[in-house]
Design a protein around this motif. Structure first.
Motif, PDB file in Angstrom:
ATOM      1  N   PRO A 215       0.549   5.627   0.234  1.00 20.62           N
ATOM      2  CA  PRO A 215      -0.392   6.623   0.768  1.00 20.62           C
ATOM      3  C   PRO A 215      -1.385   7.091  -0.279  1.00 20.62           C
ATOM      4  O   PRO A 215      -1.013   7.375  -1.424  1.00 20.62           O
ATOM      5  CB  PRO A 215       0.526   7.755   1.225  1.00 20.62           C
ATOM      6  CG  PRO A 215       1.824   7.084   1.525  1.00 20.62           C
ATOM      7  CD  PRO A 215       1.945   5.985   0.513  1.00 20.62           C
ATOM      8  N   GLY A 216      -2.638   7.123   0.104  1.00 17.95           N
ATOM      9  CA  GLY A 216      -3.681   7.610  -0.794  1.00 17.95           C
ATOM     10  C   GLY A 216      -4.239   6.584  -1.737  1.00 17.95           C
ATOM     11  O   GLY A 216      -5.144   6.888  -2.519  1.00 17.95           O
ATOM     12  N   LYS A 217      -3.698   5.354  -1.679  1.00 16.85           N
ATOM     13  CA  LYS A 217      -4.190   4.299  -2.564  1.00 16.85           C
ATOM     14  C   LYS A 217      -4.649   3.102  -1.755  1.00 16.85           C
ATOM     15  O   LYS A 217      -4.252   2.922  -0.601  1.00 16.85           O
ATOM     16  CB  LYS A 217      -3.108   3.877  -3.561  1.00 16.85           C
ATOM     17  CG  LYS A 217      -2.753   4.939  -4.584  1.00 16.85           C
ATOM     18  CD  LYS A 217      -1.847   4.360  -5.665  1.00 16.85           C
ATOM     19  CE  LYS A 217      -1.571   5.375  -6.749  1.00 16.85           C
ATOM     20  NZ  LYS A 217      -0.711   4.816  -7.830  1.00 16.85           N
ATOM     21  N   GLU A 218      -5.472   2.280  -2.397  1.00 19.01           N
ATOM     22  CA  GLU A 218      -5.930   1.073  -1.721  1.00 19.01           C
ATOM     23  C   GLU A 218      -4.810   0.046  -1.645  1.00 19.01           C
ATOM     24  O   GLU A 218      -3.900   0.029  -2.482  1.00 19.01           O
ATOM     25  CB  GLU A 218      -7.120   0.476  -2.487  1.00 19.01           C
ATOM     26  CG  GLU A 218      -8.383   1.307  -2.409  1.00 19.01           C
ATOM     27  CD  GLU A 218      -9.578   0.589  -2.991  1.00 19.01           C
ATOM     28  OE1 GLU A 218     -10.681   1.159  -2.957  1.00 19.01           O
ATOM     29  OE2 GLU A 218      -9.416  -0.537  -3.489  1.00 19.01           O
ATOM     30  N   ARG A 219      -4.919  -0.803  -0.638  1.00 20.18           N
ATOM     31  CA  ARG A 219      -3.959  -1.894  -0.506  1.00 20.18           C
ATOM     32  C   ARG A 219      -4.158  -2.846  -1.683  1.00 20.18           C
ATOM     33  O   ARG A 219      -5.294  -3.194  -2.028  1.00 20.18           O
ATOM     34  CB  ARG A 219      -4.191  -2.617   0.815  1.00 20.18           C
ATOM     35  CG  ARG A 219      -3.108  -3.550   1.237  1.00 20.18           C
ATOM     36  CD  ARG A 219      -3.315  -4.004   2.678  1.00 20.18           C
ATOM     37  NE  ARG A 219      -3.205  -2.896   3.622  1.00 20.18           N
ATOM     38  CZ  ARG A 219      -3.230  -3.074   4.941  1.00 20.18           C
ATOM     39  NH1 ARG A 219      -3.369  -4.292   5.457  1.00 20.18           N
ATOM     40  NH2 ARG A 219      -3.136  -2.034   5.746  1.00 20.18           N
TER      41      ARG A 219
ATOM     42  N   GLN B 138       0.837  -1.200   0.000  1.00 23.20           N
ATOM     43  CA  GLN B 138       0.000   0.000   0.000  1.00 23.20           C
ATOM     44  C   GLN B 138       0.867   1.242   0.000  1.00 23.20           C
ATOM     45  O   GLN B 138       1.866   1.319   0.730  1.00 23.20           O
ATOM     46  CB  GLN B 138      -0.921   0.010   1.220  1.00 23.20           C
ATOM     47  CG  GLN B 138      -1.961   1.113   1.212  1.00 23.20           C
ATOM     48  CD  GLN B 138      -2.978   0.935   2.324  1.00 23.20           C
ATOM     49  OE1 GLN B 138      -2.700   0.324   3.358  1.00 23.20           O
ATOM     50  NE2 GLN B 138      -4.183   1.469   2.120  1.00 23.20           N
TER      51      GLN B 138
END
Length: 121
Positions: free
Chosen positions: A41-45, A39
């Motif tokens: 920052p700011g994105k989905e895992r 993951q």
């Protein structure tokens, strides 16, 4: 209580390699699947790689041919060998395992705390 502890993250130059480890401890009846996610920052895992006793290892298209997942059933440890690393591989990497703690319990997912991988020159 099951715990997953990752290790092996760090800073590496583009083209370099790292090996992540995830050791499971606690009372476990059966480990079904062992996976790695990442993951930023700011994105989905996102799913990276997975392995189980039933199917061949699977990989995200973005890491095929560069990453290899393996497991040591004696040590209850799953590894992620990462080669030809790219800056876009930079992320926090998480171990995920589907574990049944006793014959009478349903299996559930457990997560590690994450380990940072940074690919930069």
């Amino acid at each position: 209580q099951v715990q997953l502890v990752e290790s092996g993250g760090g800073l590496v130059q583009p083209g370099g390699s790292l090996r992540l480890s995830c050791a499971a401890s606690g009372i476990m009846f059966r480990i079904n699947a062992m996976c790695w996610y990442r993951q930023v920052p700011g994105k989905e895992r996102e799913f990276v790689a997975g392995t189980s006793s039933l199917v061949m290892p699977t990989y995200a298209d973005s890491v095929k041919g560069r990453f290899t997942i393996s497991r040591d059933n004696v040590k209850n440890t799953v590894y992620l060998q990462m080669t030809s690393l790219k800056p876009e591989d930079t992320a926090v990497y998480y171990c995920n395992e589907n574990i049944r703690t006793s014959p009478g319990n349903m299996a559930r997912d457990y997560w590690g705390q994450g380990t940072q991988v940074t690919v930069s020159s």
